[in-house]
Write a protein that holds these residues in place. Structure first.
Motif, PDB file in Angstrom:
ATOM      1  N   ASP A 162      49.650  42.227  52.805  1.00 33.96           N
ATOM      2  CA  ASP A 162      50.915  41.415  52.890  1.00 33.96           C
ATOM      3  C   ASP A 162      51.802  42.326  53.922  1.00 33.96           C
ATOM      4  O   ASP A 162      52.547  42.004  54.876  1.00 33.96           O
ATOM      5  CB  ASP A 162      51.656  41.106  51.814  1.00 33.96           C
ATOM      6  N   ALA A 163      51.734  43.741  53.803  1.00 32.99           N
ATOM      7  CA  ALA A 163      52.871  44.532  54.417  1.00 32.99           C
ATOM      8  C   ALA A 163      52.485  44.536  56.078  1.00 32.99           C
ATOM      9  O   ALA A 163      53.151  44.669  56.968  1.00 32.99           O
ATOM     10  CB  ALA A 163      52.913  45.899  53.832  1.00 32.99           C
ATOM     11  N   PHE A 164      51.097  44.351  56.111  1.00 33.37           N
ATOM     12  CA  PHE A 164      50.524  44.595  57.742  1.00 33.37           C
ATOM     13  C   PHE A 164      50.419  43.252  58.489  1.00 33.37           C
ATOM     14  O   PHE A 164      49.787  42.825  59.250  1.00 33.37           O
ATOM     15  CB  PHE A 164      49.389  45.341  57.697  1.00 33.37           C
ATOM     16  N   ALA A 195      55.632  52.028  53.188  1.00 34.78           N
ATOM     17  CA  ALA A 195      55.883  52.792  54.598  1.00 34.78           C
ATOM     18  C   ALA A 195      55.885  51.696  55.692  1.00 34.78           C
ATOM     19  O   ALA A 195      56.632  51.829  56.813  1.00 34.78           O
ATOM     20  CB  ALA A 195      54.986  54.015  54.955  1.00 34.78           C
ATOM     21  N   ALA A 196      54.926  50.750  55.594  1.00 34.06           N
ATOM     22  CA  ALA A 196      54.693  49.761  56.680  1.00 34.06           C
ATOM     23  C   ALA A 196      55.898  48.709  56.596  1.00 34.06           C
ATOM     24  O   ALA A 196      56.296  48.256  57.827  1.00 34.06           O
ATOM     25  CB  ALA A 196      53.176  48.850  56.642  1.00 34.06           C
ATOM     26  N   ALA A 206      54.179  43.197  64.844  1.00 35.13           N
ATOM     27  CA  ALA A 206      54.666  44.614  64.560  1.00 35.13           C
ATOM     28  C   ALA A 206      53.715  45.519  64.580  1.00 35.13           C
ATOM     29  O   ALA A 206      54.250  46.714  64.019  1.00 35.13           O
ATOM     30  CB  ALA A 206      55.633  44.498  63.443  1.00 35.13           C
ATOM     31  N   LEU A 207      52.660  45.480  65.131  1.00 30.04           N
ATOM     32  CA  LEU A 207      51.516  46.576  64.673  1.00 30.04           C
ATOM     33  C   LEU A 207      52.005  47.628  65.429  1.00 30.04           C
ATOM     34  O   LEU A 207      51.657  48.806  65.294  1.00 30.04           O
ATOM     35  CB  LEU A 207      50.094  46.195  65.151  1.00 30.04           C
ATOM     36  N   ASP A 208      52.753  47.615  66.498  1.00 36.02           N
ATOM     37  CA  ASP A 208      53.158  49.039  67.206  1.00 36.02           C
ATOM     38  C   ASP A 208      54.374  49.553  66.777  1.00 36.02           C
ATOM     39  O   ASP A 208      55.009  50.526  67.304  1.00 36.02           O
ATOM     40  CB  ASP A 208      53.448  48.629  68.811  1.00 36.02           C
ATOM     41  N   PRO A 261      52.293  54.514  65.174  1.00 40.92           N
ATOM     42  CA  PRO A 261      52.358  52.994  65.175  1.00 40.92           C
ATOM     43  C   PRO A 261      51.659  52.514  63.961  1.00 40.92           C
ATOM     44  O   PRO A 261      50.421  53.115  63.632  1.00 40.92           O
ATOM     45  CB  PRO A 261      51.618  52.635  66.583  1.00 40.92           C
ATOM     46  N   ARG A 262      51.903  51.426  63.556  1.00 41.85           N
ATOM     47  CA  ARG A 262      51.296  50.867  62.241  1.00 41.85           C
ATOM     48  C   ARG A 262      49.979  50.636  62.294  1.00 41.85           C
ATOM     49  O   ARG A 262      48.918  50.705  61.700  1.00 41.85           O
ATOM     50  CB  ARG A 262      51.957  49.728  61.840  1.00 41.85           C
TER      51      ARG A 262
END
Length: 196
Positions: A87-89, A54-55, A94-96, A108-109
């Motif tokens: 890895d995905a995060f 999903a991330a 792009a954390l928002d 938001p991530r």
């Protein structure tokens, strides 16, 4: 505080517990109703894979959130899924960006990672209790999880069979922050395996 760092450390703490599970313990009961140690490990791996997908893609099919496979190496399956999360995060800019977290909604991530961090802290306790090993997570991990847990509604509509959490359990006023966290999420901090 970088939530990615906190989450990576929480995943590492959970991993330390996972690595201590022996094959004969896979069928032990856990504080999670209806889950053996193996079932809980499968849930943890599935959640990791769901969060990672999903991330990356914004959402993931329900089969990803529930279809984790342990094979004959549950610890290896956990390690692989934990690497996928990191890895995905990893793209900090792009954390928002929004992602869907199962049936709970779109967040938001950085917020989604707080959910994952809470899961790591609590499921590590579940496993540790099931296999009867000590568990003392770092205070900052418990504090972050507790902040989130206090915001989760404790109502019949949101809790109970089939929901992510059971109704809250009262704990003594002098309980540790970890025990307060567990109580808020429907765990009895004094849980004892029926095998004991």
């Amino acid at each position: 505080m970088d939530i990615r760092d906190l989450d990576r450390r929480a995943g590492g703490v959970l991993g330390e517990v996972v690595m201590q599970v022996r094959p004969e313990q896979l069928w032990f009961p856990t504080p999670c109703p209806d889950w053996t140690v193996r079932g809980l490990l499968r849930h943890i791996v599935s959640e990791n894979e769901g969060f990672a997908a999903a991330a990356t893609d914004g959402s993931a099919p329900v089969q990803t959130w529930t279809g984790g496979r342990l094979g004959d190496n549950p610890a290896g399956a956990y390690r692989s899924s934990n690497v996928r999360i990191a890895d995905a995060f990893a793209d900090g800019g792009a954390l928002d960006r929004l992602m869907e977290v199962r049936e709970f909604g779109t967040f938001p991530r950085r917020i989604a990672l707080t959910f994952h961090q809470l899961d790591c802290v609590v499921h590590a306790w579940d496993l540790a209790k099931a296999i009867d090993i000590p568990y003392e997570p770092p205070a900052d991990m418990v504090e972050a999880a507790l902040t989130l847990a206090r915001r989760i509604p404790d109502t019949d509509a949101a809790r109970g069979p089939g929901a992510a959490f059971e109704r809250g359990v009262k704990v003594p006023g002098d309980a540790s922050e970890l025990h307060v966290l567990l109580g808020l999420l429907g765990r009895n901090p004094d849980w004892v395996s029926p095998l004991d």
